[in-house]
Design a protein around this motif. Structure first.
Motif, PDB file in Angstrom:
ATOM      1  N   ALA A   1       0.392  -1.196  -0.163  1.00 22.67           N
ATOM      2  CA  ALA A   1       0.052  -0.382   0.125  1.00 22.67           C
ATOM      3  C   ALA A   1       0.436   1.146   0.211  1.00 22.67           C
ATOM      4  O   ALA A   1       0.144   2.363   0.018  1.00 22.67           O
ATOM      5  CB  ALA A   1      -0.663  -0.026   1.253  1.00 22.67           C
ATOM      6  N   ALA A   2       1.970   0.848  -0.367  1.00 14.93           N
ATOM      7  CA  ALA A   2       2.559   2.207   0.265  1.00 14.93           C
ATOM      8  C   ALA A   2       3.001   3.404  -1.507  1.00 14.93           C
ATOM      9  O   ALA A   2       2.711   2.559  -2.410  1.00 14.93           O
ATOM     10  CB  ALA A   2       4.569   1.631  -0.425  1.00 14.93           C
ATOM     11  N   PRO A   3       2.762   4.143  -1.146  1.00 13.40           N
ATOM     12  CA  PRO A   3       2.356   5.653  -1.650  1.00 13.40           C
ATOM     13  C   PRO A   3       3.085   5.705  -2.498  1.00 13.40           C
ATOM     14  O   PRO A   3       4.634   5.587  -2.481  1.00 13.40           O
ATOM     15  CB  PRO A   3       2.150   7.084  -1.432  1.00 13.40           C
ATOM     16  N   GLU A   4       3.138   5.875  -4.546  1.00 15.30           N
ATOM     17  CA  GLU A   4       3.662   5.965  -4.911  1.00 15.30           C
ATOM     18  C   GLU A   4       4.611   7.625  -5.198  1.00 15.30           C
ATOM     19  O   GLU A   4       4.095   8.734  -5.449  1.00 15.30           O
ATOM     20  CB  GLU A   4       3.508   5.745  -6.849  1.00 15.30           C
ATOM     21  N   ALA A   5       6.016   8.009  -4.868  1.00 14.55           N
ATOM     22  CA  ALA A   5       6.496   8.793  -4.883  1.00 14.55           C
ATOM     23  C   ALA A   5       6.727   9.286  -5.624  1.00 14.55           C
ATOM     24  O   ALA A   5       7.561   8.370  -7.107  1.00 14.55           O
ATOM     25  CB  ALA A   5       7.772   8.933  -4.160  1.00 14.55           C
ATOM     26  N   PRO A   6       6.811  10.443  -6.638  1.00 10.39           N
ATOM     27  CA  PRO A   6       7.233  10.993  -8.243  1.00 10.39           C
ATOM     28  C   PRO A   6       8.394  10.522  -8.250  1.00 10.39           C
ATOM     29  O   PRO A   6       9.450  11.084  -7.235  1.00 10.39           O
ATOM     30  CB  PRO A   6       6.976  12.705  -7.457  1.00 10.39           C
ATOM     31  N   SER A   7       9.445  10.270  -9.247  1.00 13.90           N
ATOM     32  CA  SER A   7      10.324   9.963  -9.125  1.00 13.90           C
ATOM     33  C   SER A   7      10.802  11.024 -10.869  1.00 13.90           C
ATOM     34  O   SER A   7      11.935  11.718 -10.946  1.00 13.90           O
ATOM     35  CB  SER A   7      11.070   9.214 -10.848  1.00 13.90           C
ATOM     36  N   GLN A   8       9.812  12.142 -11.224  1.00 18.81           N
ATOM     37  CA  GLN A   8      10.601  13.482 -11.520  1.00 18.81           C
ATOM     38  C   GLN A   8       9.931  14.570 -10.893  1.00 18.81           C
ATOM     39  O   GLN A   8       8.336  14.751 -11.222  1.00 18.81           O
ATOM     40  CB  GLN A   8       9.972  13.155 -13.357  1.00 18.81           C
ATOM     41  N   VAL A   9      10.496  16.144 -11.034  1.00 15.75           N
ATOM     42  CA  VAL A   9       9.854  16.479 -10.599  1.00 15.75           C
ATOM     43  C   VAL A   9      10.542  18.016 -11.393  1.00 15.75           C
ATOM     44  O   VAL A   9      11.084  17.927 -12.186  1.00 15.75           O
ATOM     45  CB  VAL A   9      10.471  16.802  -8.834  1.00 15.75           C
ATOM     46  N   THR A  10       9.285  18.741 -11.556  1.00 17.34           N
ATOM     47  CA  THR A  10       8.604  19.671 -12.754  1.00 17.34           C
ATOM     48  C   THR A  10       8.700  20.815 -12.350  1.00 17.34           C
ATOM     49  O   THR A  10       8.091  21.444 -11.008  1.00 17.34           O
ATOM     50  CB  THR A  10       7.903  19.211 -13.532  1.00 17.34           C
ATOM     51  N   PHE A  11       9.929  21.960 -11.655  1.00 17.01           N
ATOM     52  CA  PHE A  11       9.573  23.623 -11.412  1.00 17.01           C
ATOM     53  C   PHE A  11      10.240  24.051 -12.702  1.00 17.01           C
ATOM     54  O   PHE A  11      11.116  24.396 -13.544  1.00 17.01           O
ATOM     55  CB  PHE A  11      11.188  23.586 -10.991  1.00 17.01           C
ATOM     56  N   GLY A  12       9.015  25.305 -13.543  1.00 21.59           N
ATOM     57  CA  GLY A  12       9.293  26.087 -14.879  1.00 21.59           C
ATOM     58  C   GLY A  12       9.800  25.454 -15.559  1.00 21.59           C
ATOM     59  O   GLY A  12       8.448  24.253 -16.147  1.00 21.59           O
ATOM     60  N   PRO A  13       9.835  25.462 -16.524  1.00 20.92           N
ATOM     61  CA  PRO A  13      10.729  24.572 -18.031  1.00 20.92           C
ATOM     62  C   PRO A  13      11.479  23.107 -17.028  1.00 20.92           C
ATOM     63  O   PRO A  13      11.858  22.393 -18.313  1.00 20.92           O
ATOM     64  CB  PRO A  13      11.495  25.384 -19.142  1.00 20.92           C
TER      65      PRO A  13
END
Length: 234
Positions: free
Chosen positions: A132-144
Motif C-alpha cells: 500500500a506504499a504511495p508512489e513517490a514521484p520520480s520526476q519533479v517539474t519546476f518552470g521549464p
C-alpha cells in the motif's frame, strides 16, 4: 476500522535519537506506520508483539550491532531489512547481503532516496497489490525544468543540463522536498561532512546559473534569510 492498519508498518532501529525521530516523521508523512527502537534489544521487544513489513536498521550501534542483530533475526524471521551504514567498503556490504540484508543505504542520505528504496524492497517482497506504499514521484517539474530523482538527470525544455555530483545531490534534496526550507547545515550533510556552509552558498550560486532565467533574481531556488534555501515550482 482504523485506516492506518492498511499502511505498511516499518520499524526504525537506530541509537541516534534525532535520526530516529526525523525518519519517523518523514515516513509517517508518506503514509507509513512507524515504530522505533534504540537498540537491538528494544527491537526484539517490538518484534515480539507486532508484525512489521520492513525494518530500517543502523549498522553501527553500541552493544549488539545491526549486522549481528540481522544475522540472529534471519534464523527465525524473513522480514525485509534495509541497512543504514556509514561503511562504504564493498566487503562490508557483501557481508550484510550474505547475512540476509535486502538492501543498503549509505549515510548521509537523502530522505527521498530512502523512500524509493523502501518501496523497491516492499515491491520485491510482496505482490504489487499487497503493497500500500504511495508512489513517490520520480520526476519533479519546476518552470521549464524537469529533474529525475532516480537518474539524477536535469532537463531544460527537454535538453539535458550537465550537473556535477554535488549539484545532483542538491537537486535530489530540493526536489524531494519542494517548498521546504533546507538549512545550510542539512545541505552540508547531504553533500558531505567536509563541505562547510560557505561552500554550500557557492554550490547554490553555481546551481542557480543552470536553473534560473536570471541567477541574480532567483525565481525557483530562493534564499530564506537566516534559515537556508528552498526550491519552489512557481
Amino acid at each position: 476500522m482504523d485506516a492506518s492498519a492498511d499502511k505498511p508498518h516499518i520499524l526504525v532501529v537506530d541509537d541516534d535519537t534525532r535520526l530516529r525521530e526525523l525518519l519517523k516523521s518523514f515516513l509517517s508523512r508518506n503514509d507509513f506506520r512507524v515504530s522505533t527502537a534504540a537498540s537491538a534489544a528494544e527491537a526484539r521487544q517490538r518484534l515480539s508483539s507486532l508484525d512489521f513489513d520492513l525494518i530500517v536498521l543502523d549498522v553501527m550501534m553500541p552493544g549488539e550491532t545491526g549486522l549481528e542483530f540481522a544475522t540472529e533475526l534471519r534464523r527465525t524471521d524473513d522480514v525485509p531489512i534495509l541497512m543504514l551504514t556509514a561503511m562504504v567498503e564493498t566487503k562490508d556490504r557483501i557481508a550484510g547481503l550474505e547475512k540476509g540484508v535486502d538492501d543498503y543505504l549509505g549515510k548521509p542520505f537523502e530522505p527521498r532516496e530512502l523512500l524509493l528504496r523502501i518501496q523497491s524492497v516492499l515491491r520485491r517482497g510482496r505482490p504489487a497489490a499487497a503493497v500500500a506504499a504511495p508512489e513517490a514521484p520520480s520526476q519533479v517539474t519546476f518552470g521549464p525544468m524537469q529533474f529525475d530523482l532516480e537518474l539524477g538527470e536535469l532537463t531544460d525544455k527537454g535538453k539535458r543540463v550537465a550537473l556535477t555530483d554535488a549539484e545532483i545531490a542538491l537537486m535530489r534534496a530540493f526536489t524531494g522536498r519542494i517548498g521546504e526550507v533546507l538549512s545550510r547545515e542539512t545541505l552540508c550533510k547531504i553533500i558531505g561532512a567536509s563541505v562547510n556552509e560557505r561552500a554550500i552558498d557557492v554550490q547554490v550560486t553555481r546551481l542557480r546559473r543552470k536553473i534560473e532565467p536570471d541567477p541574480s533574481f532567483p525565481r525557483y531556488l530562493r534564499t530564506v534569510r537566516g534559515q537556508g534555501y528552498r526550491l519552489v515550482d512557481a
